[in-house]
Design an enzyme around this catalytic site. Structure first.
Site, PDB file in Angstrom:
ATOM      1  N   GLU A  15      44.984 110.233  53.449  1.00  0.00           N
ATOM      2  CA  GLU A  15      46.177 109.803  52.724  1.00  0.00           C
ATOM      3  C   GLU A  15      46.401 110.710  51.522  1.00  0.00           C
ATOM      4  OE1 GLU A  15      47.052 105.358  53.553  1.00  0.00           O
ATOM      5  OE2 GLU A  15      45.646 105.469  51.894  1.00  0.00           O
ATOM      6  N   GLU A  61      44.212 104.037  45.279  1.00  0.00           N
ATOM      7  CA  GLU A  61      44.540 103.121  44.178  1.00  0.00           C
ATOM      8  C   GLU A  61      43.262 102.503  43.592  1.00  0.00           C
ATOM      9  OE1 GLU A  61      47.501 100.899  46.373  1.00  0.00           O
ATOM     10  OE2 GLU A  61      48.693 102.738  46.425  1.00  0.00           O
ATOM     11  N   ASN A 103      48.275  98.026  55.414  1.00  0.00           N
ATOM     12  CA  ASN A 103      47.584  97.808  54.141  1.00  0.00           C
ATOM     13  C   ASN A 103      48.607  97.144  53.226  1.00  0.00           C
ATOM     14  OD1 ASN A 103      46.338  97.917  51.658  1.00  0.00           O
ATOM     15  ND2 ASN A 103      46.589 100.132  51.401  1.00  0.00           N
ATOM     16  N   SER A 124      53.577 107.079  53.252  1.00  0.00           N
ATOM     17  CA  SER A 124      54.986 107.031  53.659  1.00  0.00           C
ATOM     18  C   SER A 124      55.157 107.267  55.159  1.00  0.00           C
ATOM     19  CB  SER A 124      55.825 108.026  52.857  1.00  0.00           C
ATOM     20  OG  SER A 124      55.757 107.721  51.480  1.00  0.00           O
ATOM     21  N   HIS A 171      40.350 103.489  48.858  1.00  0.00           N
ATOM     22  CA  HIS A 171      41.785 103.765  48.752  1.00  0.00           C
ATOM     23  C   HIS A 171      42.052 104.451  47.406  1.00  0.00           C
ATOM     24  CE1 HIS A 171      46.082 103.263  48.384  1.00  0.00           C
ATOM     25  NE2 HIS A 171      46.096 103.135  49.701  1.00  0.00           N
ATOM     26  N   GLY A 179      53.585 105.839  49.027  1.00  0.00           N
ATOM     27  CA  GLY A 179      54.635 105.057  48.378  1.00  0.00           C
ATOM     28  C   GLY A 179      55.747 105.891  47.770  1.00  0.00           C
ATOM     29  N   LYS A 233      48.287  95.808  50.345  1.00  0.00           N
ATOM     30  CA  LYS A 233      48.119  95.972  48.889  1.00  0.00           C
ATOM     31  C   LYS A 233      48.289  94.606  48.197  1.00  0.00           C
ATOM     32  CE  LYS A 233      49.571 100.668  49.508  1.00  0.00           C
ATOM     33  NZ  LYS A 233      50.016 101.913  48.906  1.00  0.00           N
TER      34      LYS A 233
HETATM   35  P1  PGA Z   1      52.651 103.718  51.998  1.00  0.00           P
HETATM   36  O1  PGA Z   1      51.115 103.394  51.624  1.00  0.00           O
HETATM   37  O2  PGA Z   1      52.752 103.663  53.500  1.00  0.00           O
HETATM   38  O3  PGA Z   1      53.441 102.644  51.324  1.00  0.00           O
HETATM   39  O4  PGA Z   1      52.935 105.092  51.475  1.00  0.00           O
HETATM   40  C1  PGA Z   1      50.058 103.822  52.431  1.00  0.00           C
HETATM   41  C2  PGA Z   1      48.743 103.413  51.815  1.00  0.00           C
HETATM   42  O5  PGA Z   1      48.616 103.482  50.578  1.00  0.00           O
HETATM   43  O6  PGA Z   1      47.794 103.016  52.520  1.00  0.00           O
END
Ligand code: PGA
Length: 253
Positions: free
Chosen positions: A167, A97, A9, A212, A95, A173, A11
């Site tokens: 998640e 976000e 992903n 992460s 997601h 992140g 982003k």
């Molecule tokens: P990350 O993000 O691996 O950078 O923690 C995962 C995601 O938001 O899909």
């Protein structure tokens, strides 16, 4: 046996140059991973480039979001029909976000899931709790409500052709990966919840871990019985890291 999925992903990241390098590399990685579905979900503006660069390879790709409408006066949105026309397989929906920064409710996410699926895309439903909800012991309650909104709109059989990504928001992140035990426990409870609607669907649906997940943590996470791969943010922007995660999935396929 569920085929693992390793999905990037990206982003809001990428340039024409980095997209070119990464998709060339991951097309090869996908060709060398017959028992793993390798995919990249990219910013919509790059999906046409990804189609060209990934042509003829086993690499699948998709969008990071999708609109509920297929066309019309909806300035700035991306239609599932358009995304499909560029050869995409997947569409991430819900997601954290999007839920957080764009106020997407469980009902909006369910409508996006339906729009994606109705137009030939495989929805990747993201679910997961905040740190406060985790601390309050509400993880399963939050995840189940996010899934239930989709079941209410689309029915349980919709998960025969969909992917779930658990998640935990506190892990995205942040470098704070959920431990394999914690993640496995949640994945099992998600599957158990789906089982109350259909054992067949619960057994078949792939549940990815995200947050992460990296080259170091992936091997043990992917060895858990109810973790069927990962949704990878930061590490999907680095060739060596994403390849190591694909290798971890291969070892558990
Ligand atoms: P990350 O993000 O691996 O950078 O923690 C995962 C995601 O938001 O899909």
């Amino acid at each position: 046996m569920r085929k693992p999925v390793v999905m990037g992903n990206w982003k809001l990241n990428g340039t024409k140059a980095t997209v070119t390098d990464l998709i060339k590399a991951f097309s090869q990685s996908a060709n060398n991973a017959a028992n793993v579905d390798v995919a990249i979900c990219a910013p919509a503006i790059f999906i046409g480039m990804v189609e060209t660069l990934a042509a003829g390879s086993q690499l699948k790709y998709g969008s990071e979001d999708v609109d509920v409408h297929t066309s019309g006066a909806f300035t700035g949105e991306n239609s599932p029909v358009m995304i499909k026309e560029f050869g995409a397989t997947y569409a991430i929906v819900g997601h954290s976000e999007r839920r957080g920064y764009h106020n997407e409710t469980n009902e909006v996410v369910a409508a996006k899931f339906k729009a994606a699926q109705d137009n030939g895309l495989v929805p990747v439903l993201c679910i997961g709790e905040s740190e406060a909800e985790y601390d309050a012991g509400k993880t399963v309650e939050v995840c189940n409500a996010e899934i239930k909104a989709v079941i209410d709109l689309c029915g349980i059989d919709a998960f025969k052709n969909a992917v779930i990504a658990y998640e935990p928001i506190w892990a995205i992140g942040t470098g704070k990966t959920a431990t394999p035990d914690v993640a496995q426990n949640v994945h099992k409870q998600i599957r158990d919840y789906l089982k109350t609607f259909s054992a067949e669907v619960a057994d078949g649906v792939r549940i990815l871990y995200g947050g992460s997940c990296n080259a170091k943590t992936a091997p043990e996470l992917f060895s858990q019985p109810d973790i069927d791969g990962g949704l990878i943010g930061g590490a999907s922007l680095k060739v060596a890291d994403f390849n190591a995660i694909i290798d971890a999935a291969k070892a558990n396929a």
